[in-house]
Write a protein that holds these residues in place. Structure first.
Motif, PDB file in Angstrom:
ATOM      1  N   ARG A  38      36.558  41.186  26.792  1.00  0.00           N
ATOM      2  CA  ARG A  38      37.195  40.795  27.854  1.00  0.00           C
ATOM      3  C   ARG A  38      38.064  41.943  28.812  1.00  0.00           C
ATOM      4  NH1 ARG A  38      40.451  35.077  27.186  1.00  0.00           N
ATOM      5  NH2 ARG A  38      40.612  35.002  29.019  1.00  0.00           N
ATOM      6  N   PRO A  39      37.820  41.788  29.311  1.00  0.00           N
ATOM      7  CA  PRO A  39      38.944  42.598  30.041  1.00  0.00           C
ATOM      8  C   PRO A  39      40.451  42.454  30.586  1.00  0.00           C
ATOM      9  CG  PRO A  39      37.113  41.645  32.146  1.00  0.00           C
ATOM     10  CD  PRO A  39      37.624  40.922  30.651  1.00  0.00           C
ATOM     11  N   GLY A  40      40.830  44.010  30.677  1.00  0.00           N
ATOM     12  CA  GLY A  40      43.014  43.125  30.584  1.00  0.00           C
ATOM     13  C   GLY A  40      43.378  43.575  29.403  1.00  0.00           C
ATOM     14  N   ARG A  41      44.518  43.608  29.679  1.00  0.00           N
ATOM     15  CA  ARG A  41      45.299  43.968  27.908  1.00  0.00           C
ATOM     16  C   ARG A  41      45.978  43.152  28.237  1.00  0.00           C
ATOM     17  NH1 ARG A  41      47.258  50.175  28.087  1.00  0.00           N
ATOM     18  NH2 ARG A  41      45.835  51.226  29.413  1.00  0.00           N
ATOM     19  N   PHE A  42      46.912  42.009  26.971  1.00  0.00           N
ATOM     20  CA  PHE A  42      47.117  41.534  26.681  1.00  0.00           C
ATOM     21  C   PHE A  42      48.034  41.845  25.893  1.00  0.00           C
ATOM     22  CE2 PHE A  42      42.817  39.922  27.906  1.00  0.00           C
ATOM     23  CZ  PHE A  42      42.564  39.461  28.798  1.00  0.00           C
ATOM     24  N   LEU A  72      49.646  36.605  27.441  1.00  0.00           N
ATOM     25  CA  LEU A  72      49.761  36.335  29.070  1.00  0.00           C
ATOM     26  C   LEU A  72      49.287  38.091  29.071  1.00  0.00           C
ATOM     27  CD1 LEU A  72      52.995  35.979  29.598  1.00  0.00           C
ATOM     28  CD2 LEU A  72      51.210  33.982  29.870  1.00  0.00           C
ATOM     29  N   SER A  73      48.599  37.929  30.125  1.00  0.00           N
ATOM     30  CA  SER A  73      47.903  39.001  30.410  1.00  0.00           C
ATOM     31  C   SER A  73      49.785  40.176  30.618  1.00  0.00           C
ATOM     32  CB  SER A  73      47.950  39.284  31.705  1.00  0.00           C
ATOM     33  OG  SER A  73      48.397  39.557  32.483  1.00  0.00           O
ATOM     34  N   GLN A  74      48.830  41.129  30.515  1.00  0.00           N
ATOM     35  CA  GLN A  74      50.346  42.683  29.915  1.00  0.00           C
ATOM     36  C   GLN A  74      50.879  42.317  31.704  1.00  0.00           C
ATOM     37  OE1 GLN A  74      49.802  46.373  29.977  1.00  0.00           O
ATOM     38  NE2 GLN A  74      51.401  47.542  29.193  1.00  0.00           N
ATOM     39  N   GLU A  75      50.204  41.971  32.811  1.00  0.00           N
ATOM     40  CA  GLU A  75      50.582  42.441  33.641  1.00  0.00           C
ATOM     41  C   GLU A  75      51.705  41.150  34.369  1.00  0.00           C
ATOM     42  OE1 GLU A  75      47.964  42.415  39.140  1.00  0.00           O
ATOM     43  OE2 GLU A  75      47.589  42.244  37.394  1.00  0.00           O
ATOM     44  N   VAL A  76      50.945  40.421  33.591  1.00  0.00           N
ATOM     45  CA  VAL A  76      51.743  38.341  33.970  1.00  0.00           C
ATOM     46  C   VAL A  76      53.112  38.787  33.679  1.00  0.00           C
ATOM     47  CG1 VAL A  76      52.677  36.029  34.266  1.00  0.00           C
ATOM     48  CG2 VAL A  76      50.016  37.652  34.565  1.00  0.00           C
ATOM     49  N   ALA A  77      52.952  39.852  32.680  1.00  0.00           N
ATOM     50  CA  ALA A  77      54.617  39.635  31.230  1.00  0.00           C
ATOM     51  C   ALA A  77      55.089  40.988  32.332  1.00  0.00           C
ATOM     52  CB  ALA A  77      53.928  40.120  30.098  1.00  0.00           C
ATOM     53  N   ASP A  78      54.897  41.931  32.587  1.00  0.00           N
ATOM     54  CA  ASP A  78      55.820  43.046  33.238  1.00  0.00           C
ATOM     55  C   ASP A  78      55.958  42.221  34.356  1.00  0.00           C
ATOM     56  OD1 ASP A  78      55.116  44.376  31.372  1.00  0.00           O
ATOM     57  OD2 ASP A  78      53.491  46.263  32.707  1.00  0.00           O
ATOM     58  N   GLU A  79      55.563  41.819  35.080  1.00  0.00           N
ATOM     59  CA  GLU A  79      56.222  40.775  36.938  1.00  0.00           C
ATOM     60  C   GLU A  79      57.252  39.676  36.425  1.00  0.00           C
ATOM     61  OE1 GLU A  79      53.000  39.286  38.276  1.00  0.00           O
ATOM     62  OE2 GLU A  79      51.924  41.015  38.989  1.00  0.00           O
ATOM     63  N   ALA A  80      57.233  38.665  35.291  1.00  0.00           N
ATOM     64  CA  ALA A  80      57.745  38.326  34.736  1.00  0.00           C
ATOM     65  C   ALA A  80      59.304  38.734  34.082  1.00  0.00           C
ATOM     66  CB  ALA A  80      57.819  37.183  33.494  1.00  0.00           C
ATOM     67  N   GLY A  81      59.452  40.357  33.801  1.00  0.00           N
ATOM     68  CA  GLY A  81      60.070  41.281  33.236  1.00  0.00           C
ATOM     69  C   GLY A  81      60.403  40.327  31.602  1.00  0.00           C
TER      70      GLY A  81
END
Length: 156
Positions: A38-42, A72-81
Motif C-alpha cells: 500500500r502507498p504510504g508510511r504507517f 496511522l499514516s505517518q503524516e496524520v501522526a506527525d500533524e497530531a504531534g
C-alpha cells in the motif's frame, strides 16, 4: 437451499460480501498470496485520552490494557504531534483466507524471518495485513512473492 440458490442479499457463512469463498487450505492460500504494498508510511501510536477524533484516520486499532493503539499514516501522526518509534510499509495479502486457516501467519512470518525482516500482522475479516520496516518493504514483498511462487510450483 444451496449456496448457489441464495439471493444476492443472503450469503452462506463461508461466502464474503463480494462473492468469494475464503480459502481454508494452506497450500492454496500460500499460492494465492498476491502481496500488494500500500502507498504510504504507517506508524503505531498510543491514542491519548481526548484524542478519539484520530480514530477516524486510523487504519487499524487494538484495545490493550495500557490503552488504545492505532495504526496511522505517518503524516496524520506527525500533524497530531504523536510520538512513534517505528515507521512501516503496509503489505496486504490479497488472498481471501478463512479466519480459521492454520499456518498462514506462521508461514509468512517464517519467510520474513529468513529474510531478516520483522513483521507485525493485522488480521482483517477478508485479508491479512503485514506491517514491515519501511526500509525493508520492497524486500518483504519480494520474499512473499517468492513464497507464493514456491507454493504454486509445489501444487503443480
Amino acid at each position: 437451499m444451496s449456496d448457489r440458490e441464495m439471493s444476492d442479499n443472503e450469503m452462506s457463512d463461508n461466502e464474503t460480501s463480494f462473492g468469494g469463498t475464503p480459502i481454508v487450505d494452506l497450500g492454496r492460500a500460500l499460492a494465492d498470496l498476491r502481496p500488494k504494498l500500500r502507498p504510504g508510511r504507517f506508524v503505531f501510536v498510543s491514542v491519548p485520552s481526548g484524542s478519539l477524533n484520530l480514530l477516524s484516520s486510523a487504519e487499524a486499532t487494538v484495545a490493550e490494557d495500557e490503552g488504545l493503539t492505532a495504526v496511522l499514516s505517518q503524516e496524520v501522526a506527525d500533524e497530531a504531534g504523536l510520538k512513534y518509534d517505528y515507521v512501516g510499509g503496509w503489505i496486504t495479502l490479497r488472498v481471501l483466507s478463512d479466519l480459521s486457516l492454520v499456518g498462514l501467519t506462521a508461514a509468512v512470518a517464517q519467510r520474513l524471518t529468513a529474510s531478516d525482516i520483522s513483521c507485525n500482522v493485522i488480521a482483517g475479516r477478508y485479508h491479512d495485513h503485514i506491517v514491515v520496516p519501511w526500509d525493508r518493504r520492497e524486500h518483504a514483498v519480494a520474499a512473499l512473492m517468492e513464497l507464493a511462487d514456491e507454493a504454486r510450483e509445489s501444487a503443480a
